[in-house]
Design a protein around this motif. Structure first.
Motif, PDB file in Angstrom:
ATOM      1  N   GLY A   1       0.662  -1.268  -0.110  1.00  0.00           N
ATOM      2  CA  GLY A   1       0.024  -0.089   0.078  1.00  0.00           C
ATOM      3  C   GLY A   1       0.746   1.135  -0.278  1.00  0.00           C
ATOM      4  N   LYS A   2       1.999   0.987   0.239  1.00  0.00           N
ATOM      5  CA  LYS A   2       2.924   2.243   0.126  1.00  0.00           C
ATOM      6  C   LYS A   2       3.365   2.474  -1.209  1.00  0.00           C
ATOM      7  N   VAL A   3       3.645   3.823  -1.422  1.00  0.00           N
ATOM      8  CA  VAL A   3       4.055   4.353  -2.721  1.00  0.00           C
ATOM      9  C   VAL A   3       5.309   3.987  -3.083  1.00  0.00           C
ATOM     10  N   SER A   4       6.084   4.018  -2.150  1.00  0.00           N
ATOM     11  CA  SER A   4       7.672   3.867  -2.186  1.00  0.00           C
ATOM     12  C   SER A   4       8.310   3.256  -1.073  1.00  0.00           C
ATOM     13  N   GLU A   5       9.417   2.356  -1.346  1.00  0.00           N
ATOM     14  CA  GLU A   5      10.174   1.661  -0.426  1.00  0.00           C
ATOM     15  C   GLU A   5      11.634   1.694  -0.744  1.00  0.00           C
ATOM     16  N   GLY A   6      12.445   0.945   0.104  1.00  0.00           N
ATOM     17  CA  GLY A   6      13.742   1.001  -0.160  1.00  0.00           C
ATOM     18  C   GLY A   6      14.584   2.214   0.640  1.00  0.00           C
ATOM     19  N   GLY A   7      14.021   2.743   1.536  1.00  0.00           N
ATOM     20  CA  GLY A   7      14.638   3.868   2.296  1.00  0.00           C
ATOM     21  C   GLY A   7      14.043   4.948   2.136  1.00  0.00           C
ATOM     22  N   PRO A   8      14.289   6.187   3.231  1.00  0.00           N
ATOM     23  CA  PRO A   8      13.722   7.434   2.945  1.00  0.00           C
ATOM     24  C   PRO A   8      14.238   8.184   1.994  1.00  0.00           C
ATOM     25  N   TYR A   9      15.341   8.067   1.553  1.00  0.00           N
ATOM     26  CA  TYR A   9      16.137   8.831   0.800  1.00  0.00           C
ATOM     27  C   TYR A   9      16.341   8.515  -0.729  1.00  0.00           C
ATOM     28  N   PRO A  10      16.035   9.126  -1.834  1.00  0.00           N
ATOM     29  CA  PRO A  10      15.538  10.451  -1.642  1.00  0.00           C
ATOM     30  C   PRO A  10      14.015  10.869  -1.580  1.00  0.00           C
ATOM     31  N   HIS A  11      13.548  11.885  -0.991  1.00  0.00           N
ATOM     32  CA  HIS A  11      12.333  12.169  -1.128  1.00  0.00           C
ATOM     33  C   HIS A  11      11.536  12.318  -2.647  1.00  0.00           C
ATOM     34  N   VAL A  12      10.505  12.011  -2.752  1.00  0.00           N
ATOM     35  CA  VAL A  12       9.954  11.769  -3.937  1.00  0.00           C
ATOM     36  C   VAL A  12       8.568  12.277  -3.852  1.00  0.00           C
ATOM     37  N   ASN A  13       8.033  13.015  -5.072  1.00  0.00           N
ATOM     38  CA  ASN A  13       6.862  13.234  -5.359  1.00  0.00           C
ATOM     39  C   ASN A  13       6.342  12.472  -6.455  1.00  0.00           C
ATOM     40  N   VAL A  14       5.187  12.093  -6.505  1.00  0.00           N
ATOM     41  CA  VAL A  14       4.589  11.137  -7.665  1.00  0.00           C
ATOM     42  C   VAL A  14       3.289  12.147  -8.288  1.00  0.00           C
ATOM     43  N   TYR A  15       3.301  12.415  -9.536  1.00  0.00           N
ATOM     44  CA  TYR A  15       2.274  13.201 -10.192  1.00  0.00           C
ATOM     45  C   TYR A  15       1.493  12.281 -11.180  1.00  0.00           C
ATOM     46  N   GLU A  16       0.349  11.981 -11.310  1.00  0.00           N
ATOM     47  CA  GLU A  16      -0.119  11.533 -12.682  1.00  0.00           C
ATOM     48  C   GLU A  16      -1.258  12.258 -13.066  1.00  0.00           C
TER      49      GLU A  16
ATOM     50  N   GLY B   1      24.289  14.317   4.051  1.00  0.00           N
ATOM     51  CA  GLY B   1      24.837  12.766   3.962  1.00  0.00           C
ATOM     52  C   GLY B   1      25.285  12.644   2.771  1.00  0.00           C
ATOM     53  N   TYR B   2      25.957  11.377   2.841  1.00  0.00           N
ATOM     54  CA  TYR B   2      26.616  11.022   1.749  1.00  0.00           C
ATOM     55  C   TYR B   2      26.548   9.465   1.643  1.00  0.00           C
ATOM     56  N   GLY B   3      26.773   8.925   0.797  1.00  0.00           N
ATOM     57  CA  GLY B   3      26.805   7.384   0.457  1.00  0.00           C
ATOM     58  C   GLY B   3      25.881   6.940  -0.456  1.00  0.00           C
ATOM     59  N   SER B   4      25.603   5.655  -0.624  1.00  0.00           N
ATOM     60  CA  SER B   4      24.718   5.209  -1.808  1.00  0.00           C
ATOM     61  C   SER B   4      23.235   4.956  -1.328  1.00  0.00           C
ATOM     62  N   PHE B   5      22.511   5.021  -2.139  1.00  0.00           N
ATOM     63  CA  PHE B   5      21.191   4.786  -1.892  1.00  0.00           C
ATOM     64  C   PHE B   5      20.321   4.207  -2.969  1.00  0.00           C
ATOM     65  N   ARG B   6      18.973   3.481  -2.539  1.00  0.00           N
ATOM     66  CA  ARG B   6      18.262   2.810  -3.576  1.00  0.00           C
ATOM     67  C   ARG B   6      16.654   3.284  -3.128  1.00  0.00           C
ATOM     68  N   LYS B   7      16.037   3.802  -4.184  1.00  0.00           N
ATOM     69  CA  LYS B   7      14.629   4.181  -3.862  1.00  0.00           C
ATOM     70  C   LYS B   7      13.593   3.382  -4.688  1.00  0.00           C
ATOM     71  N   ILE B   8      12.710   2.835  -4.340  1.00  0.00           N
ATOM     72  CA  ILE B   8      11.575   2.054  -5.305  1.00  0.00           C
ATOM     73  C   ILE B   8      10.350   2.620  -5.128  1.00  0.00           C
ATOM     74  N   VAL B   9       9.831   3.164  -6.330  1.00  0.00           N
ATOM     75  CA  VAL B   9       8.509   3.826  -6.480  1.00  0.00           C
ATOM     76  C   VAL B   9       7.526   3.000  -7.102  1.00  0.00           C
ATOM     77  N   ALA B  10       6.389   2.599  -6.653  1.00  0.00           N
ATOM     78  CA  ALA B  10       5.444   1.646  -7.300  1.00  0.00           C
ATOM     79  C   ALA B  10       4.761   2.629  -8.280  1.00  0.00           C
ATOM     80  N   LEU B  11       4.365   2.085  -9.425  1.00  0.00           N
ATOM     81  CA  LEU B  11       3.854   3.155 -10.485  1.00  0.00           C
ATOM     82  C   LEU B  11       2.470   2.563 -10.580  1.00  0.00           C
ATOM     83  N   PRO B  12       1.381   3.453 -10.881  1.00  0.00           N
ATOM     84  CA  PRO B  12       0.289   2.964 -11.023  1.00  0.00           C
ATOM     85  C   PRO B  12      -0.380   2.055 -12.155  1.00  0.00           C
TER      86      PRO B  12
END
Lengths: 150, 125
Positions: free
Chosen positions: A40-55, A104-115
């Motif tokens: 039910g969440k739009v994104s996962e994989g950590g809080p960084y980076p912040h995302v906005n999703v527009y449809e 902050g620094y380092g590597s990140f991964r963010k996953i955004v579920a698409l509609p």
């Protein structure tokens, strides 16, 4: 070294200690997993980076705040109806004497579920002023089709 | 027609002039101080930096509206940036340089010549 140690740290993305309350507040989420099969969440994989999703109609736009990361350190891909944004923010020279350190620094991964499923050929990603904008189009075969009645 | 969500959002925006305090690193090398601030969405021409009476003020104006119309998930909003720092009198204020890259503002504040470490030659008699 565990994967967590590699996550971006400092700034707004400090790790939170685990508490039982987290699970209580995640209760609705657990229901979603049980009954809908998704978190039910739009994104996962950590809080960084912040995302906005527009449809809007057949177009989905994802914007992510990624200051200090060049296009060469960003990787964007589509995997099973999800948009995966990966990257790394490099450290400044360690030898300098730091008076203040908040970024902050380092590597990140963010996953955004698409509609809906998207067309892999028409993805457009633009990096400007530290904001990544990815524009995706609905795949032809899932677009609504008008059926002629004979 | 505005949706309920947009009305709430617009009222909120009018009532409170939100300002973001950008996350900042400051480090010192032998000849200069370097300030780096995360200011995503800020354009070069909208940055205003002043040094007056030992106070460095950093202002950044975001002139685009936050899109609210087709929003499906929101984890950030863009607002103006503001931050001030006290700087010592060991800085050559006339030689301060600023540049923007990928939403990061970098300020280089060179130290005055007389406070830079100087190597003293030991003379042999």
């Amino acid at each position: 070294m565990s994967a967590n140690n590699k996550r971006i740290h400092g700034g707004t993305t400090m790790l939170m200690p685990y508490t039982l309350l987290n699970d209580v507040f995640n209760f609705t989420n657990a229901f979603d997993v049980l009954f809908k099969g998704t978190s039910g969440k739009v994104s996962e994989g950590g809080p960084y980076p912040h995302v906005n999703v527009y449809e809007k109609g057949d177009i989905v736009k994802v914007r992510a705040l990624v200051p200090g990361i060049g296009a060469e350190s960003l990787n964007v891909e589509i995997k099973d109806n999800r948009l995966v944004i990966e990257g790394e923010r490099k450290k400044d020279p360690e030898t300098a004497k730091y008076l203040r350190r908040e970024r902050g620094y380092g590597s990140f991964r963010k996953i955004v579920a698409l509609p809906y499923p998207v067309n892999g050929e028409t993805i457009n990603a633009v990096l400007r002023d530290g904001i990544l904008t990815v524009t995706l189009e609905k795949r032809e075969d899932v677009k609504p089709r008008k059926i002629e009645i004979r | 027609m505005n949706t309920e969500r947009e009305n709430v959002y617009n009222n909120e925006r009018e009532n409170s002039r939100c300002v973001i305090t950008p996350g900042t690193d400051i480090f010192e090398t032998e000849g200069e101080y370097v300030i780096k601030a995360d200011v995503p969405g800020l354009q070069k021409e909208n940055v205003d930096i002043t040094i007056d009476n030992g106070v460095l003020e950093l202002k950044g104006k975001i002139d685009v509206e936050n899109e609210t119309h087709d929003l499906r998930a929101e984890e950030f909003r863009l607002h103006d940036y503001y931050r001030r720092f006290t700087v010592g009198d060991d800085i050559d204020t006339g030689a301060v340089k600023a540049h923007m890259e990928n939403g990061v503002l970098t300020l280089v504040l060179p130290k005055k010549e007389e406070v830079k470490p100087r190597k003293i030659e030991v003379l042999a008699h």
